[in-house]
Design an enzyme around this catalytic site. Sequence first.
Site, PDB file in Angstrom:
ATOM      1  N   MET A 143       0.844  -1.197   0.000  1.00  0.00           N
ATOM      2  CA  MET A 143       0.000   0.000   0.000  1.00  0.00           C
ATOM      3  C   MET A 143       0.878   1.245   0.000  1.00  0.00           C
ATOM      4  O   MET A 143       1.715   1.423   0.891  1.00  0.00           O
ATOM      5  CB  MET A 143      -0.923   0.034   1.225  1.00  0.00           C
ATOM      6  CG  MET A 143      -1.859   1.245   1.172  1.00  0.00           C
ATOM      7  SD  MET A 143      -2.711   1.561   2.724  1.00  0.00           S
ATOM      8  CE  MET A 143      -3.903   0.257   2.701  1.00  0.00           C
ATOM      9  N   TYR A 146      -0.432   7.167   1.731  1.00  0.00           N
ATOM     10  CA  TYR A 146      -0.061   8.582   1.660  1.00  0.00           C
ATOM     11  C   TYR A 146      -1.209   9.465   2.139  1.00  0.00           C
ATOM     12  O   TYR A 146      -2.008   9.949   1.330  1.00  0.00           O
ATOM     13  CB  TYR A 146       0.271   8.973   0.217  1.00  0.00           C
ATOM     14  CG  TYR A 146       1.533   8.411  -0.387  1.00  0.00           C
ATOM     15  CD1 TYR A 146       2.451   7.673   0.356  1.00  0.00           C
ATOM     16  CD2 TYR A 146       1.819   8.645  -1.729  1.00  0.00           C
ATOM     17  CE1 TYR A 146       3.606   7.181  -0.227  1.00  0.00           C
ATOM     18  CE2 TYR A 146       2.982   8.164  -2.319  1.00  0.00           C
ATOM     19  CZ  TYR A 146       3.870   7.424  -1.567  1.00  0.00           C
ATOM     20  OH  TYR A 146       5.004   6.942  -2.148  1.00  0.00           O
ATOM     21  N   ALA A 176       3.643  -1.441   3.965  1.00  0.00           N
ATOM     22  CA  ALA A 176       3.198  -0.037   3.964  1.00  0.00           C
ATOM     23  C   ALA A 176       4.329   0.809   3.428  1.00  0.00           C
ATOM     24  O   ALA A 176       5.438   0.804   3.985  1.00  0.00           O
ATOM     25  CB  ALA A 176       2.873   0.405   5.391  1.00  0.00           C
ATOM     26  N   LYS A 177       4.065   1.503   2.349  1.00  0.00           N
ATOM     27  CA  LYS A 177       5.079   2.411   1.780  1.00  0.00           C
ATOM     28  C   LYS A 177       4.707   3.800   2.249  1.00  0.00           C
ATOM     29  O   LYS A 177       3.639   4.319   1.901  1.00  0.00           O
ATOM     30  CB  LYS A 177       5.019   2.289   0.261  1.00  0.00           C
ATOM     31  CG  LYS A 177       5.812   3.277  -0.550  1.00  0.00           C
ATOM     32  CD  LYS A 177       5.780   2.767  -1.985  1.00  0.00           C
ATOM     33  CE  LYS A 177       6.204   3.672  -3.096  1.00  0.00           C
ATOM     34  NZ  LYS A 177       6.792   4.926  -2.846  1.00  0.00           N
ATOM     35  N   VAL A 178       5.573   4.356   3.096  1.00  0.00           N
ATOM     36  CA  VAL A 178       5.248   5.655   3.708  1.00  0.00           C
ATOM     37  C   VAL A 178       6.380   6.654   3.467  1.00  0.00           C
ATOM     38  O   VAL A 178       7.532   6.273   3.246  1.00  0.00           O
ATOM     39  CB  VAL A 178       5.000   5.523   5.244  1.00  0.00           C
ATOM     40  CG1 VAL A 178       3.833   4.590   5.531  1.00  0.00           C
ATOM     41  CG2 VAL A 178       6.262   5.069   5.986  1.00  0.00           C
TER      42      VAL A 178
END
Length: 264
Positions: A143, A146, A176-178
């Site tokens: 995901m 953002y 989780a791509k943050v």
Amino acid sequence: MRPFDDTPLARDGKVLILAYDHGLEHGPVDFEGLAGSEDPARTFEAATHPAVTSLAVQKGPAEAYYPSYEDDVDLLLKLNGTSNLWMGEPDSAVNCTVDYAHDIGASSVGFTVYGGSNHEIEMVEEFRDAQEAARARDLPVVMWSYPRGQGLKNDTAPDTIAYAARQALELGADVAKVKYPGSREAMEHAVSMAGRTKVVMSGGSKTTDREFLSSVKDVIDAGGAGLAVGRNVWQREDPTRILDALEAVIFDETTVDEALARAE
Ligand SMILES: O=P(O)(O)OC[C@H]1O[C@](O)(COP(=O)(O)O)[C@@H](O)[C@@H]1O
């Protein structure tokens, strides 16, 4: 569902996703500083570096270029995206199904959710469909978490990034791509909020080698799984050099100085 470490997304439990969806998300402006960077083949070539665990692209480049690289690159198909021409509240159009992504060779899928946007409800419902379809195909889900929208003042504030990481856990993402929240401590907080969901940092705009590698080092020291990076790799003249350094920091857990020396 396979253990995460057995999926193509991970190597020794760590992740290095090379992202190249900017032609859609930002448009030609991202290619202006480096002639040739607009050619997807150049980034597919970079993704054959052994440190890269997968290459994230939209459907079009996947269809056109992946067949030439399927033996050397793991494909992460981004299922939604928006152009910078869109002037409304943050939203992202679903342009590919999980089944189609699987049929063209994807070994994982990616999906953007803008928590806090006026379109959050619809985006989360769309994510549900994608996440459940991905489970049925045993494809890990990343995901792009953002938070942004009219009501959000600072989209990289530590509390906001911790919430972004938690939202990914709650909604069933594997990764989780943050955005980088500014410090190792803030990243530790985000990692603890994400539970068993792996946290990777989003690369951001191009910076110096040292500045970039130091933020990656913070993420690894904070218990993060690694990085999903675009411009800081393919906007460089020599993507291989920075990938060598990233391999050192992420997989060998070296210092930034050692990584820089290795990339000489
Ligand atoms: O929405 P933003 O912040 O403009 O950035 C979106 C871009 O950033 C990424 O998430 C990561 O790429 P970068 O490492 O270049 O920041 C891309 O996948 C995406 O195209």
